[in-house]
Write a protein that holds these residues in place. Sequence first.
Motif, short mmCIF file in Angstrom:
data_model
loop_
_atom_site.label_atom_id
_atom_site.label_comp_id
_atom_site.label_asym_id
_atom_site.label_seq_id
_atom_site.Cartn_x
_atom_site.Cartn_y
_atom_site.Cartn_z
N LYS A 139 0.83 -1.20 0.00
CA LYS A 139 0.00 0.00 0.00
C LYS A 139 0.87 1.26 0.00
CE LYS A 139 -3.88 -2.22 2.43
NZ LYS A 139 -4.71 -2.23 3.66
N LEU A 140 1.94 1.22 0.79
CA LEU A 140 2.86 2.36 0.84
C LEU A 140 3.55 2.54 -0.51
CD1 LEU A 140 4.45 4.57 2.36
CD2 LEU A 140 6.10 2.77 2.98
N LEU A 141 4.09 1.47 -1.06
CA LEU A 141 4.80 1.58 -2.34
C LEU A 141 3.86 2.03 -3.45
CD1 LEU A 141 7.10 -1.60 -2.28
CD2 LEU A 141 7.56 0.70 -1.44
N SER A 142 2.65 1.50 -3.43
CA SER A 142 1.67 1.87 -4.46
C SER A 142 1.32 3.34 -4.38
CB SER A 142 0.42 1.01 -4.32
OG SER A 142 -0.57 1.39 -5.24
N ALA A 143 1.23 3.88 -3.15
CA ALA A 143 0.87 5.29 -2.97
C ALA A 143 1.87 6.22 -3.62
CB ALA A 143 0.73 5.60 -1.48
N TYR A 144 3.12 5.77 -3.74
CA TYR A 144 4.17 6.61 -4.32
C TYR A 144 4.68 6.08 -5.65
CZ TYR A 144 4.15 9.34 -0.09
OH TYR A 144 3.74 10.16 0.93
N GLY A 145 3.92 5.17 -6.24
CA GLY A 145 4.27 4.68 -7.57
C GLY A 145 5.57 3.90 -7.63
N LEU A 146 5.95 3.25 -6.53
CA LEU A 146 7.19 2.47 -6.49
C LEU A 146 6.92 1.03 -6.92
CD1 LEU A 146 8.67 3.79 -3.12
CD2 LEU A 146 9.18 4.58 -5.43
N LYS A 147 7.84 0.48 -7.69
CA LYS A 147 7.67 -0.87 -8.23
C LYS A 147 8.68 -1.87 -7.65
CE LYS A 147 4.49 0.69 -11.04
NZ LYS A 147 3.07 0.35 -10.84
N ALA A 148 9.19 -1.59 -6.48
CA ALA A 148 10.22 -2.46 -5.89
C ALA A 148 9.70 -3.87 -5.65
CB ALA A 148 10.70 -1.86 -4.57
N ARG A 149 10.59 -4.83 -5.75
CA ARG A 149 10.24 -6.22 -5.47
C ARG A 149 10.09 -6.40 -3.96
NH1 ARG A 149 14.53 -11.14 -5.57
NH2 ARG A 149 13.19 -12.73 -4.65
N LEU A 150 8.93 -6.91 -3.53
CA LEU A 150 8.65 -7.12 -2.12
C LEU A 150 8.76 -8.59 -1.76
CD1 LEU A 150 5.48 -4.93 -1.37
CD2 LEU A 150 7.68 -4.75 -0.23
N SER A 151 9.31 -8.87 -0.57
CA SER A 151 9.32 -10.24 -0.08
C SER A 151 9.20 -10.21 1.45
CB SER A 151 10.59 -10.98 -0.50
OG SER A 151 11.72 -10.43 0.13
#
Length: 291
Positions: free
Chosen positions: A54-66
């Motif tokens: 949700k945080l990454l999406s709010a700032y348009g970040l596409k980092a790989r999450l694990s």
Amino acid sequence: MGASRAGQPPVAVAPGLYVVSTPIGNLRDITLRALDTLSGVEEVLAEDTRVASKLLSAYGLKARLSPYHDHNGAERRPGLLKRLEEGARIALISDAGTPLVSDPGWKLVHEALEHGIKVFPVPGASALLAGLVASGLPSDRFLFAGFLPPRSGARRTEIESLKQVPATLVFYESGPRLAETLADLSAVLGVRSAAVARELTKLFEETRRGTLAELAAHYDEAGPPRGEIVLLVGPPTEAVATAADLDSALRVALAEMPTKDAAAAVAGALGLPKREVYQRALQIKSGDGAP
């Protein structure tokens, strides 16, 4: 919401492990450096990937999450350390606030340093610091003690070990246990100023101040509060207590606990002989004490 990084090129970051603080409620509390770091690493380790997404999406970040948490940490660390030794760029975040503060991650940082891997702190929001500066309690010296034990006996033993610490005490606590914890703190520490800060940086942010006994009575009557809670207790007083101070403290304590317990709590808080305080408590209880 804040400026999005969508469409912008990733920021170049040096190899190593980045410990990145994230907002504790208000998404605008993310730092520019945190956004740069999260956009430039190859992988972001998150306690709960659903929260992090949700945080990454709010700032348009596409980092790989694990996921990285207490249950899979031992299994994941060897592989992560190997990649970091080979020059990987990895970020560690928690669900909210600064990682490692009552969150998983310490073992990864500790072992990374033992392997000669660089660890970069990316500072930002922290619930304990936010609560401290809003509490009105002394902030020049404080001790963060995390969560107290859930059972009263063990909790009082832990509180007793902190009784003489000459600093503001900071705890995290849950709503359902708050009133009982405040009552135990009052019984062991006596009359001290305290504050309960909850939902910090959020819509229903609240900081309630009073003595431990007053706050215990309030939450016992009002019921468990919602949200994340920071509980703060002022340091023991170093001033010499006057007769008026003693009587005032005893009247508050006697309203909340039996005579013997009230006398013991006040004697400990004011640094006075228990026997003398107990005798004065009996006088006040019987109505012989001066008003």
